[in-house]
Design an enzyme around this catalytic site. Sequence first.
Site, PDB file in Angstrom:
ATOM      1  N   ASP A  44       0.826  -1.212   0.000  1.00  0.00           N
ATOM      2  CA  ASP A  44       0.000   0.000   0.000  1.00  0.00           C
ATOM      3  C   ASP A  44       0.861   1.263   0.000  1.00  0.00           C
ATOM      4  OD1 ASP A  44      -0.418  -1.348   3.089  1.00  0.00           O
ATOM      5  OD2 ASP A  44       0.589   0.585   2.901  1.00  0.00           O
ATOM      6  N   ASP A  67       6.316  -5.647   6.698  1.00  0.00           N
ATOM      7  CA  ASP A  67       4.934  -5.137   6.621  1.00  0.00           C
ATOM      8  C   ASP A  67       4.133  -6.121   5.782  1.00  0.00           C
ATOM      9  OD1 ASP A  67       3.457  -2.023   5.336  1.00  0.00           O
ATOM     10  OD2 ASP A  67       2.611  -3.789   6.331  1.00  0.00           O
TER      11      ASP A  67
HETATM   12  N1  SAM Z   1      -0.966  -3.663   7.219  1.00  0.00           N
HETATM   13  C1  SAM Z   1      -1.354  -4.861   6.639  1.00  0.00           C
HETATM   14  C2  SAM Z   1      -1.558  -5.958   7.639  1.00  0.00           C
HETATM   15  O1  SAM Z   1      -1.124  -5.802   8.783  1.00  0.00           O
HETATM   16  O2  SAM Z   1      -2.240  -6.907   7.312  1.00  0.00           O
HETATM   17  C3  SAM Z   1      -0.317  -5.277   5.618  1.00  0.00           C
HETATM   18  C4  SAM Z   1      -0.255  -4.359   4.572  1.00  0.00           C
HETATM   19  S1  SAM Z   1       0.611  -4.772   3.195  1.00  0.00           S
HETATM   20  C5  SAM Z   1      -0.689  -4.567   2.128  1.00  0.00           C
HETATM   21  C6  SAM Z   1       0.936  -6.482   3.126  1.00  0.00           C
HETATM   22  C7  SAM Z   1       1.677  -6.808   1.855  1.00  0.00           C
HETATM   23  O3  SAM Z   1       2.516  -7.951   2.038  1.00  0.00           O
HETATM   24  C8  SAM Z   1       0.745  -7.155   0.689  1.00  0.00           C
HETATM   25  O4  SAM Z   1       0.879  -6.166  -0.315  1.00  0.00           O
HETATM   26  C9  SAM Z   1       1.245  -8.531   0.217  1.00  0.00           C
HETATM   27  O5  SAM Z   1       1.212  -8.671  -1.181  1.00  0.00           O
HETATM   28  C10 SAM Z   1       2.681  -8.529   0.754  1.00  0.00           C
HETATM   29  N2  SAM Z   1       3.270  -9.850   0.933  1.00  0.00           N
HETATM   30  C11 SAM Z   1       2.679 -10.956   1.452  1.00  0.00           C
HETATM   31  N3  SAM Z   1       3.541 -12.007   1.442  1.00  0.00           N
HETATM   32  C12 SAM Z   1       4.710 -11.533   0.891  1.00  0.00           C
HETATM   33  C13 SAM Z   1       5.993 -12.120   0.615  1.00  0.00           C
HETATM   34  N4  SAM Z   1       6.221 -13.414   0.878  1.00  0.00           N
HETATM   35  N5  SAM Z   1       6.964 -11.334   0.079  1.00  0.00           N
HETATM   36  C14 SAM Z   1       6.734 -10.020  -0.193  1.00  0.00           C
HETATM   37  N6  SAM Z   1       5.532  -9.407   0.025  1.00  0.00           N
HETATM   38  C15 SAM Z   1       4.545 -10.153   0.569  1.00  0.00           C
END
Ligand code: SAM
Length: 255
Positions: free
Chosen positions: A55, A126
């Site tokens: 985000d 994050d």
């Molecule tokens: N604040 C939110 C929460 O606490 O749930 C998280 C926000 S952020 C949108 C989470 C991000 O982590 C997502 O965009 C997702 O695509 C990314 N993500 C999940 N697994 C991942 C991985 N293995 N490597 C990199 N990004 C990842």
Amino acid sequence: MLNSLHFRKLTCFEILDGYVQVTEKDEFVYHDMISHPAMAVNPNIKSVLIIGGGDGGTAREISRYSGIEKIDMVEIDEAVVRVCKKYLPTLSSAYDSEPRLNLRFQDGLKFVKDAPAGAYDLILVDSTDPAGPGEGLFTVGFYQDCFRILSENGILINQHEGAFYDGDIEEMKKAHAKIKKTFPIAKVYGFNIPTYASGYWYFGFASKKLDPIADLKPEQWEKLGLKTKYYNIDLHKGAFALPNYVKEILASVEA
Ligand code: SAM
């Protein structure tokens, strides 16, 4: 449970795999608390790695520190960035304005495995919850790779879930057990965020030698003059002062 009336009041929000990730209404809490505590403990941080954070809110907050030289960001899902650029411009502002930001679309798990030792002073995880693509970011292997790629004064901030609902408590205990195995200093701090389950959520502060309270540098951080909507030095101290039932949950986790 949030109903449509609440959703309308939250203005814009992002949902991934059925879970609300972020809302414009209270994202300031989450992004203040993932970014500023570590910077108040080590204001000399130069190289930062953000894992996830699609985000853009974490990149936005960390970009406010002019002393930082490099911000690498590894997000697994390009679509999250594209959609947030369009619908969440207040969060995704750094994508087009921050020259120190190196954004790559890759699995964070693989990135830390291949990254050089001691490359980062701060890692901000994050991520989504420990399911699906986020699952790997809650493993001992991941934490060990993070330990290896952090510098001597390195700090890792990671998701520590919630302490109210049983499912979240189990995830908190599992994450804490694994991180205590890897980092000599593994503390937990909390913050009030109405969008997340029970309205109170936690991050982990793990490091090789810096303690979030004993090594706090209030004067240096306040001299930076950053205006923040949630975070301040008094709140920092309070956030690490956990309620007894949370202390008991964490203490029940044998290293
Ligand atoms: N604040 C939110 C929460 O606490 O749930 C998280 C926000 S952020 C949108 C989470 C991000 O982590 C997502 O965009 C997702 O695509 C990314 N993500 C999940 N697994 C991942 C991985 N293995 N490597 C990199 N990004 C990842």
